[in-house]
Design a protein around this motif. Structure first.
Motif, short mmCIF file in Angstrom:
data_model
loop_
_atom_site.label_atom_id
_atom_site.label_comp_id
_atom_site.label_asym_id
_atom_site.label_seq_id
_atom_site.Cartn_x
_atom_site.Cartn_y
_atom_site.Cartn_z
N LEU A 48 141.58 31.91 -10.26
CA LEU A 48 141.97 30.85 -11.10
C LEU A 48 141.45 29.47 -10.74
N ILE A 49 141.16 29.05 -9.63
CA ILE A 49 140.50 27.54 -9.19
C ILE A 49 139.29 27.50 -9.75
N ASN A 50 138.52 28.56 -9.84
CA ASN A 50 137.23 28.51 -10.54
C ASN A 50 137.21 28.24 -11.95
N GLN A 51 138.34 28.40 -12.76
CA GLN A 51 138.24 28.00 -14.15
C GLN A 51 138.47 26.50 -14.54
N VAL A 52 138.88 25.90 -13.26
CA VAL A 52 138.82 24.33 -13.38
C VAL A 52 137.68 23.67 -13.41
N GLU A 53 137.48 22.94 -14.44
CA GLU A 53 136.10 22.39 -14.81
C GLU A 53 135.57 21.74 -13.55
N GLY A 54 134.48 22.08 -13.01
CA GLY A 54 133.31 21.47 -12.14
C GLY A 54 133.82 22.12 -10.65
N VAL A 55 134.60 23.22 -10.68
CA VAL A 55 135.00 23.67 -9.58
C VAL A 55 134.23 25.08 -9.44
N SER A 56 133.76 25.36 -8.33
CA SER A 56 133.11 26.85 -7.86
C SER A 56 133.15 27.10 -6.45
N ILE A 57 134.22 27.78 -5.99
CA ILE A 57 134.34 28.02 -4.44
C ILE A 57 133.94 29.33 -4.55
#
Length: 279
Positions: A48-57
């Protein structure tokens, strides 16, 4: 509509059956279940979080860290190991921090923040189930497994949710937190709380590890913090503009959707039970 209700009912029955069965059977099925649940929930969060623009955990490392934390806390609570068991977990956390120096990702600070959130928000609460489950005898330092406390947390959550839905559907008028969850009402929340606290008297009768007032207090804590946990996940989903956190449970959404209340209720229950020993 009918087929969707049937799907939800079947999934719900299987979900409850597996959870209750694994908790009650023995400590190994309990631990295996929540290792899997921790891994799946953290992975879902990362997706879910990796769908946020610029985020890649790093989903794999955050998942590995969460699983290791669960097993480390279990080993510590069962006297299988001392505090040194947590050192590899610290190394995994350090890796998540240091690796951002070399990966040249768009927003390393956000990656750090969300990676740490996966551990604080998901991994730690599931790991703390071990604190509820394993108890050391003051007489001979032997460790025993008692499934009733972790099971009671989930029972209180389920009964609170069911009671809140039924009462809210009938007489719910005043919104509890309209900005985040427009359907929740004060009437429903209070009704669900009464149902959960009522069930605590049954626990007190059959499992006198605490007196009636202490069981009722535990139910109240679980209801309050479980509601906050539900609202927390609702805020997360609103921020991400999604309806469900996933689709792994047909008709019920994702793992976060099913365990959102527990992620707040479990740590609160641990604090409450420790507080009773201080009184």
């Amino acid at each position: 509509m009918k087929s969707n209700f049937l799907q939800r009912a079947i999934t719900g029955i299987l979900f409850v059956g597996v959870l209750v069965g694994c908790i009650l059977y023995d400590p190994w099925t309990f631990s295996a279940l929540f290792v899997v649940i921790s891994a799946l929930t953290i992975r879902e969060f990362g997706h879910l979080i990796n769908q946020v623009e610029g985020v890649s955990i790093n989903k794999n490392i955050t998942m590995l860290a969460g699983v290791y934390l669960y097993m480390a806390v279990m080993a510590f609570c069962t006297n299988l190991s001392g505090s040194k068991i947590f050192l590899p977990y610290l190394l995994l956390i350090m890796y998540l921090m240091i690796s951002e120096l070399y990966l040249k990702k768009e927003n390393p600070v956000m990656n750090w923040a969300y990676s740490m959130l996966s551990q604080l928000y998901i991994a730690l609460p599931f790991a703390m189930l071990n604190v509820l489950s394993f108890h050391t005898s003051p007489m001979d330092t032997s460790v025993s497994y008692n499934p009733i406390l972790p099971l009671s947390v989930f029972v209180f959550i389920w009964l609170s949710d069911t009671g809140a839905y039924c009462v809210g559907s009938l007489i719910g008028r005043h919104r509890l937190f309209e900005r985040i969850s427009p359907k929740k009402s004060w009437e429903g929340s209070i009704g669900g709380g009464i149902v959960a606290i009522g069930s605590s008297f049954i626990f007190a009768h059959y499992f006198p590890i605490m007196n009636m007032a202490e069981w009722a207090g535990l139910a109240l804590i679980v209801v309050i913090f479980g509601t906050w946990g539900d609202l927390t996940e609702s805020l997360l989903k609103r921020q991400l503009h999604i309806k469900d956190s996933g689709a792994i449970l047909p008709g019920h959404g994702g793992m976060l959707d099913r365990f959102d209340s527990a992620l707040m209720a479990i740590p609160a229950a641990v604090v409450y039970l420790y507080a009773l020993t201080w009184i």
